[in-house]
Design a protein around this motif. Structure first.
Motif, short mmCIF file in Angstrom:
data_model
loop_
_atom_site.label_atom_id
_atom_site.label_comp_id
_atom_site.label_asym_id
_atom_site.label_seq_id
_atom_site.Cartn_x
_atom_site.Cartn_y
_atom_site.Cartn_z
N GLY A 170 0.83 -1.21 0.00
CA GLY A 170 0.00 0.00 0.00
C GLY A 170 0.86 1.25 0.00
N GLY A 171 0.20 2.38 0.12
CA GLY A 171 0.92 3.64 0.04
C GLY A 171 1.71 3.95 1.31
N THR A 172 1.17 3.61 2.47
CA THR A 172 1.78 4.05 3.72
C THR A 172 3.21 3.55 3.93
OG1 THR A 172 -0.46 3.96 4.62
CG2 THR A 172 1.32 4.35 6.19
N PRO A 173 3.54 2.27 3.65
CA PRO A 173 4.91 1.83 3.96
C PRO A 173 5.97 2.23 2.93
CG PRO A 173 3.45 -0.07 3.56
CD PRO A 173 2.69 1.15 3.22
N LEU A 231 1.69 -9.64 4.42
CA LEU A 231 0.32 -9.79 4.93
C LEU A 231 -0.64 -10.41 3.94
CD1 LEU A 231 -0.26 -6.27 6.50
CD2 LEU A 231 -0.41 -8.45 7.73
N ASP A 232 -0.50 -10.02 2.67
CA ASP A 232 -1.61 -10.37 1.77
C ASP A 232 -1.22 -10.36 0.31
OD1 ASP A 232 -1.30 -7.60 1.85
OD2 ASP A 232 -3.14 -7.27 2.96
N GLU A 233 -2.10 -10.89 -0.51
CA GLU A 233 -1.94 -10.88 -1.97
C GLU A 233 -3.32 -11.02 -2.60
OE1 GLU A 233 -0.94 -9.89 -4.73
OE2 GLU A 233 0.99 -10.90 -4.95
N GLY A 244 -10.84 0.65 9.02
CA GLY A 244 -10.24 -0.04 10.17
C GLY A 244 -9.66 -1.40 9.83
N HIS A 245 -9.61 -1.75 8.54
CA HIS A 245 -9.05 -3.08 8.25
C HIS A 245 -7.55 -3.11 8.50
CE1 HIS A 245 -8.52 -2.04 3.69
NE2 HIS A 245 -7.35 -1.97 4.28
N ILE A 246 -7.06 -4.28 8.86
CA ILE A 246 -5.62 -4.53 8.96
C ILE A 246 -5.36 -5.78 8.13
CG2 ILE A 246 -5.05 -3.36 11.13
CD1 ILE A 246 -5.49 -6.01 12.62
N GLY A 247 -4.25 -5.76 7.37
CA GLY A 247 -4.16 -6.75 6.31
C GLY A 247 -5.39 -6.51 5.45
N PHE A 248 -6.00 -7.56 4.94
CA PHE A 248 -7.29 -7.38 4.26
C PHE A 248 -8.41 -7.93 5.14
CE2 PHE A 248 -5.39 -6.87 -0.17
CZ PHE A 248 -5.81 -5.56 -0.28
N ALA A 278 -8.15 1.41 -5.99
CA ALA A 278 -8.27 1.63 -7.43
C ALA A 278 -7.16 2.55 -7.94
CB ALA A 278 -9.64 2.23 -7.75
N ARG A 279 -6.60 3.37 -7.06
CA ARG A 279 -5.56 4.29 -7.50
C ARG A 279 -4.34 3.56 -8.04
NH1 ARG A 279 -4.94 3.79 -1.98
NH2 ARG A 279 -2.87 4.17 -1.07
N PHE A 280 -4.16 2.31 -7.62
CA PHE A 280 -3.02 1.53 -8.13
C PHE A 280 -3.38 0.84 -9.45
CE2 PHE A 280 -2.43 1.48 -3.44
CZ PHE A 280 -1.23 2.18 -3.39
N LYS A 336 -7.01 11.23 5.63
CA LYS A 336 -8.01 10.19 5.29
C LYS A 336 -8.12 9.13 6.37
CE LYS A 336 -8.22 10.03 0.30
NZ LYS A 336 -7.72 9.37 -0.88
N LYS A 337 -7.07 8.99 7.17
CA LYS A 337 -7.06 7.95 8.21
C LYS A 337 -7.49 8.50 9.57
CE LYS A 337 -5.57 5.03 5.21
NZ LYS A 337 -4.24 4.47 5.14
N ALA A 338 -7.80 9.80 9.61
CA ALA A 338 -8.07 10.45 10.91
C ALA A 338 -9.26 9.81 11.62
CB ALA A 338 -8.28 11.94 10.72
C1 F6R Z 1 -1.52 -3.87 2.75
C2 F6R Z 1 -2.58 -4.04 3.71
C3 F6R Z 1 -3.63 -3.02 3.98
C4 F6R Z 1 -3.11 -1.58 3.96
C5 F6R Z 1 -4.27 -0.61 4.15
C6 F6R Z 1 -3.81 0.82 4.05
O1 F6R Z 1 -0.68 -5.00 2.73
O2 F6R Z 1 -2.62 -5.07 4.28
O3 F6R Z 1 -4.22 -3.28 5.22
O4 F6R Z 1 -2.17 -1.42 4.98
O5 F6R Z 1 -5.23 -0.84 3.15
O6 F6R Z 1 -3.38 1.07 2.74
P1 F6R Z 1 -2.63 2.40 2.35
O7 F6R Z 1 -1.33 2.37 3.04
O8 F6R Z 1 -2.45 2.32 0.84
O9 F6R Z 1 -3.49 3.53 2.77
#
Ligand code: F6R
Length: 249
Positions: free
Chosen positions: A37-40, A66-68, A137-141, A166-168, A201-203
């Motif tokens: 994702g974008g954050t890391p 975490l995921d695919e 609030g999801h972590i991973g998917f 979708a931005r990706f 957006k995460k606030a």
């Molecule tokens: C990515 C993942 C997701 C993202 C979450 C935030 O492996 O597991 O939980 O961490 O969707 O995504 P970003 O960082 O793009 O805002």
């Protein structure tokens, strides 16, 4: 939860990277749980910069993601395999056979999920799991409703997550409908967890996490409140404490 409040995304990434680097120095064969994702991205950038400056070797490190997405070939430009290669693995000295992601093209996805959890156990478990958080609030998917004791499993992504990702891809319809994700139970087994959160957006998600002590499957990240070693690094925009408006979990 240890909360570190920082100025911006750059500082968040630098501090997160320093924490990972410290662990790799202390434990050269550490098992790192990684996110996409974008954050890391900034964190990976900082790890690569440190590596290139001659700082840290990853020759013994093992990583598990975490995921695919289901159905995307590892070589697909939007697969998380490709993301990890481009963001990190191509630029550091981690051997090819020491980084792992779930296989979204496996003939039996159920078998792949069980295999993935066993593989993590066989590595000795995750020393540090890096996490982002979704707007819902999801972590991973692990979308709202996921049990806190879940292992790796197949998920149907919510419209909000497909929209956010979708931005990706270009447009929401191109985002795969399903993914494999470590479960919340898998994540909670990690010895330590590093949650990084950036941007306005995460606030709302962060406000909910920090202000509502209730642990509820409707807000997957609240499972982290039950873990003894979680560090949250959040920037000012994410901490801006916006009121909870129009939440829709
Ligand atoms: C990515 C993942 C997701 C993202 C979450 C935030 O492996 O597991 O939980 O961490 O969707 O995504 P970003 O960082 O793009 O805002």
């Amino acid at each position: 939860m240890n909360v570190i409040s920082v100025k911006d995304e750059k500082e968040m990434s630098q501090i997160a990277a320093e924490k990972i680097i410290r662990l790799v120095h202390e434990k050269p064969d550490a098992v790192l749980g990684l996110a996409t994702g974008g954050t890391p991205e900034g964190t990976y950038h900082a790890l690569v910069a440190d590596y290139q400056a001659g700082g840290t070797s990853y020759r013994k490190v093992r990583t598990v993601n975490l995921d695919e997405y289901v159905g995307l070939d590892p070589e697909h430009p939007n697969s998380y395999h490709t993301y990890m290669q481009e963001q990190l693995f191509n630029h550091i000295d981690i051997p090819e056979d020491q980084h792992f992601l779930p296989d979204g093209t496996a003939a039996s996805l159920e078998y792949e999920c069980r295999r993935y959890d066993k593989m993590i156990d066989s590595l000795g478990g995750i020393d540090l799991q890096l996490l982002g958080i979704g707007e819902n609030g999801h972590i991973g998917f692990n979308e709202p409703g996921t049990p806190f004791d879940s292992g790796t499993h197949v998920v149907t992504l919510t419209p909000s997550t497909r929209h956010a990702n979708a931005r990706f891809f270009g447009k929401p319809e191109d985002v795969p409908e399903r993914a494999l994700t470590m479960g919340i139970g898998t994540i909670l087994k990690s010895k330590s967890i590093l949650l990084i959160v950036s941007g306005e957006k995460k606030a709302d998600a962060l406000y909910f996490l920090l202000n509502d002590p209730e642990q509820t499957v409707r807000f997957p990240a609240s499972a982290l409140l039950t873990h003894p070693d979680v560090t949250l690094i959040a920037d000012r925009a994410a901490m801006s404490g916006l009121p909870l408006k129009g939440r829709n979990y």
